[in-house]
Design a protein around this motif. Structure first.
Motif, PDB file in Angstrom:
ATOM      1  N   THR A 294      -7.752  -8.798  10.148  1.00 60.39           N
ATOM      2  CA  THR A 294      -9.119  -8.404  10.515  1.00 60.39           C
ATOM      3  C   THR A 294      -8.397  -8.090  12.567  1.00 60.39           C
ATOM      4  O   THR A 294      -8.977  -7.126  13.143  1.00 60.39           O
ATOM      5  CB  THR A 294      -9.874  -9.233  11.726  1.00 60.39           C
ATOM      6  OG1 THR A 294     -10.667 -10.365  10.126  1.00 60.39           O
ATOM      7  CG2 THR A 294     -10.442  -9.727  12.679  1.00 60.39           C
ATOM      8  N   SER A 295      -6.970  -8.036  12.590  1.00 64.11           N
ATOM      9  CA  SER A 295      -5.871  -7.608  13.367  1.00 64.11           C
ATOM     10  C   SER A 295      -6.144  -5.898  13.730  1.00 64.11           C
ATOM     11  O   SER A 295      -6.385  -5.857  14.208  1.00 64.11           O
ATOM     12  CB  SER A 295      -4.552  -7.844  13.131  1.00 64.11           C
ATOM     13  OG  SER A 295      -4.303  -8.904  13.101  1.00 64.11           O
TER      14      SER A 295
ATOM     15  N   HIS B 259      -6.504 -12.962  20.675  1.00 60.22           N
ATOM     16  CA  HIS B 259      -5.711 -12.790  19.831  1.00 60.22           C
ATOM     17  C   HIS B 259      -5.139 -11.698  19.470  1.00 60.22           C
ATOM     18  O   HIS B 259      -5.234 -11.172  20.171  1.00 60.22           O
ATOM     19  CB  HIS B 259      -6.835 -12.216  17.953  1.00 60.22           C
ATOM     20  CG  HIS B 259      -5.706 -12.608  17.080  1.00 60.22           C
ATOM     21  ND1 HIS B 259      -5.226 -10.958  17.012  1.00 60.22           N
ATOM     22  CD2 HIS B 259      -4.979 -13.209  16.526  1.00 60.22           C
ATOM     23  CE1 HIS B 259      -4.284 -12.035  15.316  1.00 60.22           C
ATOM     24  NE2 HIS B 259      -4.023 -12.580  15.158  1.00 60.22           N
TER      25      HIS B 259
ATOM     26  N   ASP C  32     -14.636 -10.120  18.218  1.00 56.71           N
ATOM     27  CA  ASP C  32     -13.952 -10.551  17.102  1.00 56.71           C
ATOM     28  C   ASP C  32     -14.540 -12.051  16.509  1.00 56.71           C
ATOM     29  O   ASP C  32     -15.171 -12.637  16.689  1.00 56.71           O
ATOM     30  CB  ASP C  32     -12.271 -10.852  17.800  1.00 56.71           C
ATOM     31  CG  ASP C  32     -11.116 -12.217  17.107  1.00 56.71           C
ATOM     32  OD1 ASP C  32     -12.230 -12.315  16.070  1.00 56.71           O
ATOM     33  OD2 ASP C  32     -10.403 -12.397  17.826  1.00 56.71           O
TER      34      ASP C  32
ATOM     35  N   HIS D  48     -13.678 -15.132  12.649  1.00 58.14           N
ATOM     36  CA  HIS D  48     -13.534 -16.418  12.036  1.00 58.14           C
ATOM     37  C   HIS D  48     -16.074 -16.799  11.894  1.00 58.14           C
ATOM     38  O   HIS D  48     -16.108 -18.006  11.639  1.00 58.14           O
ATOM     39  CB  HIS D  48     -13.809 -17.846  13.185  1.00 58.14           C
ATOM     40  CG  HIS D  48     -12.293 -18.518  13.123  1.00 58.14           C
ATOM     41  ND1 HIS D  48     -11.179 -18.263  11.999  1.00 58.14           N
ATOM     42  CD2 HIS D  48     -11.212 -17.274  14.128  1.00 58.14           C
ATOM     43  CE1 HIS D  48     -10.202 -18.884  12.320  1.00 58.14           C
ATOM     44  NE2 HIS D  48     -10.259 -17.885  14.279  1.00 58.14           N
TER      45      HIS D  48
ATOM     46  N   SER E 130     -13.023 -11.880   9.051  1.00 53.34           N
ATOM     47  CA  SER E 130     -11.910 -11.511   7.897  1.00 53.34           C
ATOM     48  C   SER E 130     -12.628 -12.277   7.365  1.00 53.34           C
ATOM     49  O   SER E 130     -13.431 -13.364   7.061  1.00 53.34           O
ATOM     50  CB  SER E 130     -11.129 -13.114   8.502  1.00 53.34           C
ATOM     51  OG  SER E 130     -10.694 -12.259   9.685  1.00 53.34           O
TER      52      SER E 130
ATOM     53  N   HIS F 102     -11.737 -12.573   4.397  1.00 54.91           N
ATOM     54  CA  HIS F 102     -10.479 -13.284   3.682  1.00 54.91           C
ATOM     55  C   HIS F 102      -9.973 -15.611   4.497  1.00 54.91           C
ATOM     56  O   HIS F 102      -9.990 -15.957   3.797  1.00 54.91           O
ATOM     57  CB  HIS F 102      -9.399 -13.282   3.840  1.00 54.91           C
ATOM     58  CG  HIS F 102      -8.672 -13.044   5.331  1.00 54.91           C
ATOM     59  ND1 HIS F 102      -8.167 -14.301   5.716  1.00 54.91           N
ATOM     60  CD2 HIS F 102      -8.108 -12.239   5.506  1.00 54.91           C
ATOM     61  CE1 HIS F 102      -7.832 -14.247   6.721  1.00 54.91           C
ATOM     62  NE2 HIS F 102      -7.820 -12.433   7.166  1.00 54.91           N
ATOM     63  N   LYS F 103     -10.688 -15.306   5.793  1.00 49.62           N
ATOM     64  CA  LYS F 103     -10.805 -16.381   6.083  1.00 49.62           C
ATOM     65  C   LYS F 103     -11.444 -17.416   5.410  1.00 49.62           C
ATOM     66  O   LYS F 103     -11.494 -18.834   5.299  1.00 49.62           O
ATOM     67  CB  LYS F 103     -11.144 -16.304   7.600  1.00 49.62           C
ATOM     68  CG  LYS F 103     -10.014 -16.171   8.780  1.00 49.62           C
ATOM     69  CD  LYS F 103      -9.379 -16.642  10.501  1.00 49.62           C
ATOM     70  CE  LYS F 103      -8.485 -15.538  10.794  1.00 49.62           C
ATOM     71  NZ  LYS F 103      -7.378 -15.369  10.627  1.00 49.62           N
TER      72      LYS F 103
HETATM   73  C1  LIG Z   1      -9.742 -15.374  16.875  1.00 49.82           C
HETATM   74  C2  LIG Z   1      -8.802 -14.594  15.944  1.00 49.82           C
HETATM   75  N1  LIG Z   1      -9.263 -13.389  16.021  1.00 49.82           N
HETATM   76  C3  LIG Z   1      -8.150 -12.290  15.056  1.00 49.82           C
HETATM   77  C4  LIG Z   1      -7.167 -12.871  14.278  1.00 49.82           C
HETATM   78  C5  LIG Z   1      -6.662 -11.935  12.892  1.00 49.82           C
HETATM   79  O1  LIG Z   1      -7.139 -12.053  11.816  1.00 49.82           O
HETATM   80  P1  LIG Z   1      -6.540 -12.021  10.792  1.00 49.82           P
HETATM   81  O2  LIG Z   1      -5.007 -12.733  10.311  1.00 49.82           O
HETATM   82  O3  LIG Z   1      -7.272 -11.579   9.664  1.00 49.82           O
HETATM   83  O4  LIG Z   1      -5.560 -10.532  11.316  1.00 49.82           O
HETATM   84  C6  LIG Z   1      -7.223 -14.762  14.159  1.00 49.82           C
HETATM   85  C7  LIG Z   1      -6.526 -15.283  12.895  1.00 49.82           C
HETATM   86  O5  LIG Z   1      -5.960 -15.987  12.742  1.00 49.82           O
HETATM   87  C8  LIG Z   1      -7.887 -14.658  14.774  1.00 49.82           C
HETATM   88  O6  LIG Z   1      -8.140 -16.120  14.805  1.00 49.82           O
END
Ligand SMILES: Cc1ncc(COP(=O)(O)O)c(C=O)c1O
Length: 489
Positions: free
Chosen positions: A90-91, A115, A195, A198, A223, A225-226
């Motif tokens: 997600t980054s 983030h 974002d 979650h 995400s 994957h999360k």
């Molecule tokens: C609020 C939030 N945004 C973005 C991210 C980034 O997600 P990713 O780890 O899939 O890159 C996270 C990761 O923990 C997150 O907690």
């Protein structure tokens, strides 16, 4: 659309079953050319689909075959107009959102508890962040979302902003009134970026908060994957047509993505979408049921508490995702870190996150009665050992004022810098980040003026051994600041 289909995963299986003679990367060639212990462990199936963008398998950078089909199915499942697969988590998707709508010098309204990928994109693009303060929960020692009122005020003060980014839900599952925020921002005719790291399950169950796409947001980085069942690092970027140009998004995500995209990750997204589209409601239902059971049981344990819908009814807490279990451990006289370590050592339990006062546990479709009961029994045991034996820790939730931003984060990050002792850095412009945990909010960002209050706050954390992260000097003895040329008389 027929969600039983998995165009990409099926094409990979078919290709691998044909046992082609490969003269392309990856050079391990179905595992033959790699460390034998690793290949045995990973297994032949996984290795056989560790492939690349050869013609029958399409290309994530310019999809026009099975990847395009898989993304269209995903868009349908996530109620988006376009979905882009991300193998950069997600980054990567968050960076794409920001870089698709902002150019150098543009303002973007973002919460302070962003983030790190948000700030990375702001630096790369040269944008100017306008910060919204998240609501600080003084009973729990955590931050929630931003309020509708603060979004409205920020837009009034900065009508030239190019976009608003919100986190929905927060790590702890708390949601603002996203629909209302979207309407306010759209009144200014600029896009809302969400974002949604979650929130993978949100579109699939009515008892979960509204998803970004359903609320009418323009883009959401999610995400899968999360919580959605794909492999780590695989996420989606969902886009609604109108304010966003999908061709631009494709160009930017491609600029930020490796040319050697992992087909294992991509196939896991295709399969996760099938599972969510066909079974998402039951999957979410199971997670909600188990989490509701866990919350009820944990709230019976002396000294522990776990918020749920009782938190609702304020502007910052309009809705809550019940599958996030935040256990407040302060009344046992221990910290969240103590609890995390104790659970690891005595019960082989790994939590999602801990801070001074809380541990955060995610209940997902991957849980069972057994896993939840293990957690509950362990927490009971932890309470027996500590409740009424240790004194409850005092709750100290304070954070310095948001500093003044003098330079854009990019100008500071790439500016002329020098390294000076941190304790002597008051009134200088910082060129690095400093995050303090808890609550994980950046205290200082590149371009901001360091105050004595910042220094004292950060040093207090360092002195008691709490995690302070960001600077190149991990001991926080020294810090990089912008070189100042003294006036010549
Ligand atoms: C609020 C939030 N945004 C973005 C991210 C980034 O997600 P990713 O780890 O899939 O890159 C996270 C990761 O923990 C997150 O907690």
């Amino acid at each position: 659309m027929d969600h039983h289909r998995t165009p990409l995963f099926t094409a990979l299986r078919k290709h691998a079953a044909g046992n082609p003679v490969q003269f392309h990367i990856p050079g391990h060639k179905k595992g033959v050319g790699m460390d034998p212990e690793f290949s045995d462990f990973i297994g032949q199936n996984a290795l056989s689909i560790d492939l690349i963008n050869i013609a029958p398998l399409d290309d994530l950078h310019q999809p026009k075959g099975v990847i395009e089909e898989a993304q269209k199915l995903a868009a349908d499942a996530f109620k988006a107009d376009y979905t882009f697969f991300s193998v950069q988590g997600t980054s990567g998707a968050i960076m794409t959102m920001i870089m698709s709508v902002c150019s150098e010098g543009d303002k973007i309204i973002v919460p302070r508890n962003i983030h790190k990928s948000v700030m990375s994109a702001i630096i790369f693009v040269g944008a100017k962040p306008i910060f919204l303060s998240p609501y600080r929960d003084k009973n729990l020692g955590i931050d929630h979302g931003v309020t509708t009122r603060s979004v409205r005020k920020a837009l009034q003060a900065h009508p030239d902003a190019k976009a608003v980014l919100v986190i929905n839900p927060t790590y702890y599952g708390v949601c603002a009134n996203l629909k209302e925020i979207v309407d306010i921002v759209h009144d200014h005719n600029i896009p809302v970026l969400v974002d949604e790291a979650h929130g993978a399950l949100l579109p699939f169950h009515d008892d979960l908060p509204i998803s970004a796409m359903e609320a009418g947001a323009d883009m959401a980085a999610t995400s899968i994957h999360k919580l959605g069942g794909s492999l780590t690092q695989s996420s989606v970027l969902n886009v609604k047509a109108g304010r966003i140009n999908p061709k631009r998004v494709q160009t930017i995500i491609s600029m930020l993505t490796t040319t050697s995209t992992s087909y294992i990750l991509l196939a896991s997204l295709d399969a996760a979408r099938r599972n969510l589209a066909l079974n998402g409601r039951e999957m979410a239902e199971k997670a909600i049921r188990l989490a509701t059971y866990a919350r009820g049981a944990i709230n019976e344990i002396p000294g522990l508490s776990c918020f749920g819908d009782d938190i609702l009814g304020t502007e910052y807490a309009f809705d809550h995702d019940p599958t996030k279990i935040n256990v407040h451990v302060r009344h046992l006289g221990i910290t969240g870190y103590d609890a995390e370590n104790w659970l690891r050592e005595h019960y082989n339990i790994e939590v999602e996150m801990s801070d001074l006062y809380n541990i955060l546990c995610f209940i997902t479709p991957g849980d069972t009665e057994e896993t939840v009961d293990t957690l509950i029994s362990a927490l009971r045991h932890m309470s027996e050992l500590n409740y009424n034996i240790k004194t409850a820790n005092e709750l100290i939730v304070e954070i310095p004022e948001i500093p003044q931003l003098i330079l854009t984060p990019r100008d500071a990050f790439y500016g002329d810098t020098e390294v000076i002792p941190f304790k002597e850095s008051a009134d200088r412009i910082i060129a690095e980040f400093i995050y303090v945990y808890p609550p994980g909010i950046p205290i200082l960002l590149p371009g901001e003026v360091i105050s004595q209050e910042n220094i004292d706050f950060i040093m207090n954390h360092v002195d008691v051994g709490l995690p302070v992260k960001g600077p190149e000097d991990r001991t926080i003895q020294n810090i990089k600041v912008i070189v100042e040329s003294p006036a010549i008389f």
